[in-house]
Scaffold this active site. Sequence first.
Site, mmCIF file in Angstrom:
data_model
loop_
_atom_site.group_PDB
_atom_site.id
_atom_site.type_symbol
_atom_site.label_atom_id
_atom_site.label_comp_id
_atom_site.label_asym_id
_atom_site.label_seq_id
_atom_site.Cartn_x
_atom_site.Cartn_y
_atom_site.Cartn_z
ATOM 1 N N HIS A 124 0.837 -1.304 -0.015
ATOM 2 C CA HIS A 124 -0.088 -0.132 0.060
ATOM 3 C C HIS A 124 0.940 1.258 -0.049
ATOM 4 O O HIS A 124 0.519 2.320 -0.648
ATOM 5 C CB HIS A 124 -0.976 -0.015 1.235
ATOM 6 N N HIS A 156 -9.360 -2.268 -5.011
ATOM 7 C CA HIS A 156 -8.358 -2.448 -4.077
ATOM 8 C C HIS A 156 -7.218 -3.407 -4.744
ATOM 9 O O HIS A 156 -6.014 -3.351 -4.576
ATOM 10 C CB HIS A 156 -8.625 -2.900 -2.589
ATOM 11 N N ASP A 161 -3.354 -2.823 -4.950
ATOM 12 C CA ASP A 161 -2.202 -3.651 -4.486
ATOM 13 C C ASP A 161 -1.219 -3.950 -5.702
ATOM 14 O O ASP A 161 -0.132 -4.243 -5.619
ATOM 15 C CB ASP A 161 -2.922 -5.290 -4.317
ATOM 16 N N HIS A 167 -0.625 -11.204 -4.869
ATOM 17 C CA HIS A 167 0.670 -10.640 -4.654
ATOM 18 C C HIS A 167 1.798 -11.490 -5.337
ATOM 19 O O HIS A 167 2.567 -11.065 -6.129
ATOM 20 C CB HIS A 167 1.093 -10.356 -3.325
HETATM 21 ZN ZN LIG Z 1 -3.851 -4.532 -0.302
#
Ligand SMILES: [Zn+2]
Length: 305
Positions: A77, A234, A238, A261
């Site tokens: 973030h 969101h 990311d 991720h």
């Molecule tokens: Zn996040």
Amino acid sequence: MQTTINETVSFDGVGLHTGVPVRMTLRPAPAGFGIAFRRVDLGGQPRIPAVWDAVVPGALCTKIAAPSGASVSTIEHIMAAAAGCGVHNLTIDIDGPEVPVMDGSSAVFVAEILRVGLRALDAPIRAIEVLDRVEVRNGDAMARLDPCDHLEMAFHIDFADAAIGRQDKTMSLANGAFVHELCDSRTFCRAADIDAMRAQGLALGGSLENAVVVKGAEVLSPGGLRHHDEAVRHKMLDALGDLALAGAPLLAHYTGVRAGHAMTNALLRALFARPNACRIVTASPALAARLPGAGLSRDDAPRVV
Ligand SMILES: [Zn+2]
């Protein structure tokens, strides 16, 4: 020109997963430095560069480590905030193992970066131009980069909980779009997963104040959603933070389908493993004007609650 921040800014909070209280301080850094964390609570204050090949496996977050083993987790973030505001060089001091979660989004970081403003440095911006399609897949998840003369993103998610469901969003990241459309979207999770996460030592700092928690069609967090499609926004936040570990702004069309991720990092590894899939370019004024942070000012800062 490359930038750094005008003044030092600090954030106090707790890590989303560790629950450990930390102070994180952003400091100006010179041209060509890039972004690096420094664990100021450890002997020798080890430096951990925020780059793709420093990423180590981390549960539900992006974690980087130095060869000594010193690490920082949940960097995505603050990395998104830096990329989205067009900050190229920063030292990020932190006195604990995990970036503070704040409200679960990048809004507080963006507001402070825009409040102190950016300083132009005496060096041109370098960008990474994607020249050929690079794609990684894992089951029904996929992440891909295609050539584009600026950064665009398309993301698709599909959750069983009706409060999230299927969400698609495609956007250009030019013209401050990260700050205007993505930066205040919070991390989210399913109420049904919280016990399992805590049993694994995760989400220990999570609460209804710093994450959107959904249960079926219901949003349990007070105040509800900030955007009807906050979850996919969101995921794009990311992805921008994880792509920032390329080390320079990317010129590409990014597509993410249920990507997380680890997959975005695998995509960068695939990009840099393949000869001639990308090249470094010096940004002309016209190209620099299309980069994510171009043209932002203090007036664009999100309202932080
Ligand atoms: Zn996040």
